[in-house]
Design a protein around this motif. Structure first.
Motif, PDB file in Angstrom:
ATOM      1  N   GLU A  72     -48.327  40.170  71.539  1.00  0.00           N
ATOM      2  CA  GLU A  72     -47.576  39.572  72.476  1.00  0.00           C
ATOM      3  C   GLU A  72     -47.088  38.049  72.473  1.00  0.00           C
ATOM      4  O   GLU A  72     -47.773  37.255  71.904  1.00  0.00           O
ATOM      5  CB  GLU A  72     -48.594  39.499  73.783  1.00  0.00           C
ATOM      6  CG  GLU A  72     -49.217  40.760  74.188  1.00  0.00           C
ATOM      7  CD  GLU A  72     -50.249  40.368  75.403  1.00  0.00           C
ATOM      8  OE1 GLU A  72     -49.911  40.144  76.497  1.00  0.00           O
ATOM      9  OE2 GLU A  72     -51.438  40.374  74.954  1.00  0.00           O
TER      10      GLU A  72
ATOM     11  N   GLU B  61     -53.346  39.325  79.160  1.00  0.00           N
ATOM     12  CA  GLU B  61     -54.802  39.664  79.545  1.00  0.00           C
ATOM     13  C   GLU B  61     -55.770  38.753  78.898  1.00  0.00           C
ATOM     14  O   GLU B  61     -56.889  38.351  79.580  1.00  0.00           O
ATOM     15  CB  GLU B  61     -55.222  41.140  78.965  1.00  0.00           C
ATOM     16  CG  GLU B  61     -54.576  42.433  79.774  1.00  0.00           C
ATOM     17  CD  GLU B  61     -54.521  42.237  81.201  1.00  0.00           C
ATOM     18  OE1 GLU B  61     -55.636  42.016  81.671  1.00  0.00           O
ATOM     19  OE2 GLU B  61     -53.349  42.291  81.800  1.00  0.00           O
TER      20      GLU B  61
ATOM     21  N   ASP C 271     -44.788  43.039  72.169  1.00  0.00           N
ATOM     22  CA  ASP C 271     -45.200  43.628  73.242  1.00  0.00           C
ATOM     23  C   ASP C 271     -44.586  42.627  74.367  1.00  0.00           C
ATOM     24  O   ASP C 271     -45.339  41.682  74.584  1.00  0.00           O
ATOM     25  CB  ASP C 271     -46.600  43.765  73.183  1.00  0.00           C
ATOM     26  CG  ASP C 271     -47.258  44.462  74.563  1.00  0.00           C
ATOM     27  OD1 ASP C 271     -46.347  44.538  75.796  1.00  0.00           O
ATOM     28  OD2 ASP C 271     -48.108  45.111  74.767  1.00  0.00           O
TER      29      ASP C 271
ATOM     30  N   ILE D 291     -44.246  43.648  77.635  1.00  0.00           N
ATOM     31  CA  ILE D 291     -44.681  44.433  78.921  1.00  0.00           C
ATOM     32  C   ILE D 291     -45.089  43.535  79.751  1.00  0.00           C
ATOM     33  O   ILE D 291     -44.439  43.704  81.125  1.00  0.00           O
ATOM     34  CB  ILE D 291     -45.818  45.306  78.440  1.00  0.00           C
ATOM     35  CG1 ILE D 291     -45.019  46.610  77.666  1.00  0.00           C
ATOM     36  CG2 ILE D 291     -46.330  45.881  79.887  1.00  0.00           C
ATOM     37  CD1 ILE D 291     -46.022  47.837  77.334  1.00  0.00           C
ATOM     38  N   GLN D 292     -45.693  42.373  79.436  1.00  0.00           N
ATOM     39  CA  GLN D 292     -45.809  41.389  80.586  1.00  0.00           C
ATOM     40  C   GLN D 292     -44.939  40.400  80.364  1.00  0.00           C
ATOM     41  O   GLN D 292     -44.595  39.635  81.626  1.00  0.00           O
ATOM     42  CB  GLN D 292     -47.478  40.880  80.099  1.00  0.00           C
ATOM     43  CG  GLN D 292     -48.161  40.659  81.341  1.00  0.00           C
ATOM     44  CD  GLN D 292     -49.704  40.522  81.560  1.00  0.00           C
ATOM     45  OE1 GLN D 292     -50.210  39.826  82.188  1.00  0.00           O
ATOM     46  NE2 GLN D 292     -50.304  41.431  80.977  1.00  0.00           N
TER      47      GLN D 292
ATOM     48  N   ALA E 168     -41.908  47.367  80.159  1.00  0.00           N
ATOM     49  CA  ALA E 168     -42.491  48.191  81.201  1.00  0.00           C
ATOM     50  C   ALA E 168     -42.646  47.368  82.434  1.00  0.00           C
ATOM     51  O   ALA E 168     -41.747  46.021  82.523  1.00  0.00           O
ATOM     52  CB  ALA E 168     -43.704  48.765  80.852  1.00  0.00           C
ATOM     53  N   LYS E 169     -43.690  47.330  83.241  1.00  0.00           N
ATOM     54  CA  LYS E 169     -43.699  46.544  84.548  1.00  0.00           C
ATOM     55  C   LYS E 169     -42.466  46.258  85.247  1.00  0.00           C
ATOM     56  O   LYS E 169     -42.131  46.949  85.769  1.00  0.00           O
ATOM     57  CB  LYS E 169     -44.591  45.364  83.856  1.00  0.00           C
ATOM     58  CG  LYS E 169     -45.900  45.797  83.425  1.00  0.00           C
ATOM     59  CD  LYS E 169     -47.218  44.747  83.823  1.00  0.00           C
ATOM     60  CE  LYS E 169     -48.406  45.074  82.917  1.00  0.00           C
ATOM     61  NZ  LYS E 169     -48.824  46.179  83.381  1.00  0.00           N
TER      62      LYS E 169
HETATM   63  C1  LIG Z   1     -49.093  43.225  77.285  1.00  0.00           C
HETATM   64  C2  LIG Z   1     -49.322  44.442  78.071  1.00  0.00           C
HETATM   65  N1  LIG Z   1     -49.080  45.742  76.953  1.00  0.00           N
HETATM   66  C3  LIG Z   1     -49.292  46.860  77.367  1.00  0.00           C
HETATM   67  C4  LIG Z   1     -49.843  47.172  78.614  1.00  0.00           C
HETATM   68  C5  LIG Z   1     -50.053  48.777  78.985  1.00  0.00           C
HETATM   69  O1  LIG Z   1     -48.838  49.056  79.496  1.00  0.00           O
HETATM   70  P1  LIG Z   1     -48.448  50.628  79.809  1.00  0.00           P
HETATM   71  O2  LIG Z   1     -49.484  50.750  81.044  1.00  0.00           O
HETATM   72  O3  LIG Z   1     -47.251  50.717  80.270  1.00  0.00           O
HETATM   73  O4  LIG Z   1     -48.956  51.379  78.672  1.00  0.00           O
HETATM   74  C6  LIG Z   1     -50.178  46.046  79.501  1.00  0.00           C
HETATM   75  C7  LIG Z   1     -50.784  46.357  80.961  1.00  0.00           C
HETATM   76  O5  LIG Z   1     -50.718  47.578  81.542  1.00  0.00           O
HETATM   77  C8  LIG Z   1     -49.927  44.910  78.908  1.00  0.00           C
HETATM   78  O6  LIG Z   1     -49.960  43.831  79.907  1.00  0.00           O
END
Ligand SMILES: Cc1ncc(COP(=O)(O)O)c(C=O)c1O
Length: 230
Positions: free
Chosen positions: A13, A18, A46, A48-49, A74-75
């Protein structure tokens, strides 16, 4: 076609989510990048966040001087509708045989329409707002830090901000965080913890947040700090 068993990849990340909203030093990220280049390792971010405007740029890698080979998203991408994406160099994406990258929810038209709108809104002013409101909230949280000794650190980029809580010995204080969160949720403010000891409160406001909403939230937070004896 590349033999998948011959591919090495490092996934990281760009800002630990988290893990406690930790912004790594630029030299750390540069070091990772150089190791990957030298060893032929694919660098995967990553996002996603950190992605979709959270840090005041579309993606957190834009704060650095290079791009990853692959990103996951995502998110915020579809503002809550179920969508995720992999973004990668064209030569890597061309490795997929036709139809190989499928799934029950892949290409969901409603979620894709929402994502298209999210991109329009971000590019139409919401990214700028994330930067402005991020700086505003960062300054306000630092002002709280100067008044409350249990706040050990305020950190983050854009609207991805975390406040770390410590005890008198400087150790992580997750119990205090839970007391603060309890008060906040009872008074209309939802906040989430993060960090190894759940001792960091993260602020992940919508990129459309207003100054007034931030002020309202901070008033509840400060009442919580006082009630919890921070
Ligand atoms: C940095 C990160 N990567 C991956 C995920 C998981 O993503 P997903 O639920 O789309 O698999 C999360 C939280 O859900 C996250 O905060």
């Amino acid at each position: 076609m590349v033999d998948p068993s011959q591919i090495a990849a490092m996934i990281v990340e760009p800002i630990a989510g988290e893990g406690g909203y930790i912004v790594p030093p630029e030299t750390f990220m540069q070091g990772l990048y150089e190791i990957c280049r030298k060893q032929g390792i694919l660098l995967i971010f990553d996002e996603i966040q950190t992605g979709f405007g959270r840090t005041g740029k579309m993606f957190a890698y834009e704060h650095l001087k290079y791009r990853p080979d692959i990103m996951t998203c995502a998110k915020g991408i579809a503002n809550g509708l179920p969508l995720s994406a992999i973004i990668a160099r064209r030569d890597l994406m061309e490795q997929w045989p036709a139809g190989a990258h499928g799934g029950t929810f892949g290409g969901n038209p409603l979620a894709c329409a929402a994502a298209k709108k999210v991109i329009e809104i971000l590019q139409g002013g919401s990214l700028d707002n994330a930067n402005k409101m991020g700086s505003y909230l960062f300054a306000k949280l630092n002002a709280l830090k100067s008044r409350y000794k249990s706040i050990g650190d305020v950190r983050g980029i854009g609207l991805m901000l975390g406040v770390e809580f410590i005890d008198g010995e400087g150790n992580a204080n997750g119990n205090l965080v839970y007391a603060i969160l309890d008060y906040c949720i009872g008074h209309g403010l939802i906040l989430l913890p993060c960090g190894l000891h759940k001792h960091v409160i993260r602020f992940i406001c919508a990129t459309t947040v207003t100054k007034q909403e931030i002020d309202d939230g901070l008033a509840i937070l400060e009442a919580a700090l006082q009630t919890a004896g921070a």
